[in-house]
Motif scaffolding. Structure first.
Motif, mmCIF file in Angstrom:
data_model
loop_
_atom_site.group_PDB
_atom_site.id
_atom_site.type_symbol
_atom_site.label_atom_id
_atom_site.label_comp_id
_atom_site.label_asym_id
_atom_site.label_seq_id
_atom_site.Cartn_x
_atom_site.Cartn_y
_atom_site.Cartn_z
ATOM 1 N N GLU A 83 -7.697 1.297 -9.271
ATOM 2 C CA GLU A 83 -7.581 -0.201 -9.836
ATOM 3 C C GLU A 83 -6.383 -0.781 -10.715
ATOM 4 N N ARG A 84 -5.438 0.796 -11.405
ATOM 5 C CA ARG A 84 -4.579 -0.059 -12.337
ATOM 6 C C ARG A 84 -3.424 0.157 -11.549
ATOM 7 N N GLY A 85 -3.281 0.799 -9.886
ATOM 8 C CA GLY A 85 -2.294 0.577 -9.335
ATOM 9 C C GLY A 85 -1.323 1.107 -9.349
ATOM 10 N N VAL A 86 -2.085 3.173 -9.551
ATOM 11 C CA VAL A 86 -1.299 4.386 -8.676
ATOM 12 C C VAL A 86 -1.839 4.642 -7.869
ATOM 13 N N SER A 87 -1.177 4.939 -7.312
ATOM 14 C CA SER A 87 -1.487 5.583 -5.452
ATOM 15 C C SER A 87 -2.329 6.426 -5.640
ATOM 16 N N VAL A 88 -3.722 6.832 -5.647
ATOM 17 C CA VAL A 88 -4.242 7.616 -5.393
ATOM 18 C C VAL A 88 -5.786 7.461 -4.474
ATOM 19 N N PRO A 89 -6.874 8.210 -4.139
ATOM 20 C CA PRO A 89 -7.041 8.059 -3.533
ATOM 21 C C PRO A 89 -8.533 7.359 -3.611
ATOM 22 N N ALA A 90 -9.410 6.185 -3.507
ATOM 23 C CA ALA A 90 -10.007 5.137 -3.839
ATOM 24 C C ALA A 90 -11.332 5.804 -3.473
ATOM 25 N N PRO A 91 -12.014 6.241 -4.631
ATOM 26 C CA PRO A 91 -13.751 6.225 -3.477
ATOM 27 C C PRO A 91 -14.516 5.572 -3.543
ATOM 28 N N ILE A 92 -15.339 5.548 -2.353
ATOM 29 C CA ILE A 92 -16.234 4.813 -1.438
ATOM 30 C C ILE A 92 -17.624 4.506 -1.668
ATOM 31 N N ALA A 93 -17.748 3.947 -2.843
ATOM 32 C CA ALA A 93 -19.283 3.837 -2.828
ATOM 33 C C ALA A 93 -20.684 3.488 -1.595
ATOM 34 N N THR A 121 -10.496 6.984 0.822
ATOM 35 C CA THR A 121 -9.686 6.608 1.413
ATOM 36 C C THR A 121 -8.331 7.978 1.792
ATOM 37 N N LYS A 122 -8.076 7.684 2.925
ATOM 38 C CA LYS A 122 -6.588 8.509 3.085
ATOM 39 C C LYS A 122 -5.665 8.272 2.538
ATOM 40 N N LEU A 123 -5.372 9.198 2.176
ATOM 41 C CA LEU A 123 -3.380 8.077 1.969
ATOM 42 C C LEU A 123 -2.776 8.707 3.237
ATOM 43 N N GLU A 124 -1.539 8.026 3.437
ATOM 44 C CA GLU A 124 -0.400 7.919 4.193
ATOM 45 C C GLU A 124 0.299 9.041 4.259
ATOM 46 N N GLY A 125 1.217 8.926 5.422
ATOM 47 C CA GLY A 125 2.277 10.059 5.521
ATOM 48 C C GLY A 125 1.873 12.103 4.893
ATOM 49 N N ALA A 126 2.506 12.618 4.707
ATOM 50 C CA ALA A 126 2.533 14.120 4.695
ATOM 51 C C ALA A 126 2.682 15.139 3.963
ATOM 52 N N SER A 127 1.992 15.753 3.030
ATOM 53 C CA SER A 127 3.202 16.848 2.015
ATOM 54 C C SER A 127 4.600 16.734 2.524
ATOM 55 N N GLN A 128 4.921 17.046 1.427
ATOM 56 C CA GLN A 128 6.694 17.327 1.790
ATOM 57 C C GLN A 128 6.864 18.580 0.580
ATOM 58 N N MET A 129 6.434 19.212 1.990
ATOM 59 C CA MET A 129 7.041 20.789 1.301
ATOM 60 C C MET A 129 8.667 21.665 1.175
ATOM 61 N N SER A 130 10.131 20.813 1.209
ATOM 62 C CA SER A 130 10.768 21.089 1.386
ATOM 63 C C SER A 130 11.649 20.094 -0.217
ATOM 64 N N PRO A 131 11.135 19.425 -0.914
ATOM 65 C CA PRO A 131 11.623 18.938 -1.978
ATOM 66 C C PRO A 131 12.629 18.543 -1.894
ATOM 67 N N ALA A 132 13.674 17.193 -2.150
ATOM 68 C CA ALA A 132 14.720 17.050 -2.371
ATOM 69 C C ALA A 132 14.953 16.596 -3.774
ATOM 70 N N PRO A 133 16.182 16.408 -4.561
ATOM 71 C CA PRO A 133 15.382 15.949 -6.110
ATOM 72 C C PRO A 133 15.572 14.804 -5.928
ATOM 73 N N GLN A 134 15.208 13.622 -4.854
ATOM 74 C CA GLN A 134 14.546 12.083 -5.091
ATOM 75 C C GLN A 134 13.002 12.431 -4.952
#
Length: 321
Positions: free
Chosen positions: A73-83, A102-115
């Motif tokens: 509700e405060r704009g942090v991108s996290v899964p929102a519970p469904i009532a 809710t399901k987030l888009e994308g995939a886990s980044q397992m080889s992260p770079a500095p960005q």
């Protein structure tokens, strides 16, 4: 991978009628995590995540799920519970607590770079600040009290050198936790398990943090330490990559500046982050639970990280003028 509570499409199809999600079309076990049973589900309304909680109770779960809702509700991108239609976000499935988010888009980044690390650091700081006015309070259930309870349980499985390492580190962390410096650290709700597989990216864009089921109220510095110990290392050795460490810490500091007291406790807290996961992996390895699918993590990984954090100072939280 772990599925402690199997759920079939037939099971789901009857259970999901309490939600305004339409019919269930598919269910697939998620091959990560060893605490809960997770599934991707597909309904008329799209894709969601179903979690059946294996350890957490109906009484404990409001903290986690309401924290996620608070952050969303405060704009942090996290899964929102469904009532469901009655407004409940926690419902029984096969006699256990369960929730759909809710399901987030994308995939886990397992080889992260500095960005990638910078994006994680900035969002972690925003998450800490957004949770400041969250009204519920629950301690970190895998914090210091749990370390003190669990160490004697796993000690019989360790060799002499490991026993010495564990006992010495527990003593150091107890002493630090009793200090005035520790009491002065910024505190609030934290994720406490922000590993690479608990963050989603769509290309270079961070799309969200998930799996908040180790969250609790603890020092923000501990959350940062846990995150750095996974995002900023060479996975095969545990050695820190200074460029990734600097990117994550600088991005966090730009949103929520670190304090001098946090700077002073940084090296000790990195050790605390390593200790916590060494202990939990030792416990899961030597005292496993039955599951349909289960591969315990290697305890040696965080033993090496703890030894490295003792032997080699990490880059500071910020450059002091």
């Amino acid at each position: 991978m772990a599925v402690f509570t199997p759920v079939s499409l037939d099971d789901l199809s009857g259970w999901i009628t309490q939600f305004d999600l339409g019919q269930a079309h598919a269910i697939k076990g998620i091959s990560s995590g060893i605490e809960n049973t997770n599934f991707f589900i597909t309904t008329d309304r799209g894709e969601f995540v179903l979690t059946v909680f294996e350890k957490l109770t109906f009484a404990q779960l409001p903290f986690y799920l309401n924290l996620m809702r608070h952050l969303a509700e405060r704009g942090v991108s996290v899964p929102a519970p469904i009532a469901n239609r009655d407004g409940a976000i926690i419902n029984a499935l096969h006699g256990k607590p369960a929730a759909i988010v809710t399901k987030l888009e994308g995939a886990s980044q397992m080889s992260p770079a500095p960005q990638h690390c910078a994006a994680v650091g900035a969002m972690l700081a925003r998450m800490h600040l957004a949770a400041l006015d969250f009204p519920l309070r629950q301690p970190n259930l895998r914090g210091l009290a749990w370390w003190n309870e669990t160490a004697p349980v796993v000690l019989p499985y360790l060799d002499t050198a490991q026993k010495l390492l564990l006992n010495d580190e527990i003593a150091l962390q107890n002493a630090y936790a009793a200090s005035a410096d520790y009491a002065a650290l910024q505190q609030g709700p934290i994720h406490a398990d922000l590993f690479r597989n608990n963050v989603m990216f769509d290309g270079e864009r961070l799309t969200g943090f998930f799996d908040f089921y180790f969250a609790g109220c603890d020092t923000w510095l501990f959350d940062v330490a846990v995150t750095v110990n996974d995002w900023c290392i060479a996975p095969d050795t545990g050695v820190l990559d200074d460029a990734r460490v600097r990117a994550l810490l600088d991005a966090y500091h730009a949103v929520r500046p670190f304090t001098a007291t946090e700077q002073a406790g940084w090296q000790t807290m990195l050790r605390a982050g390593a200790l916590r996961f060494w202990l939990s992996r030792l416990y899961d390895f030597h005292l496993p639970r039955e599951a349909e699918m289960l591969t315990p993590h290697d305890p040696g990984h965080f033993e090496r990280i703890l030894q490295l954090r003792i032997a080699r100072p990490a880059p500071p939280l910020f450059q002091e003028s």
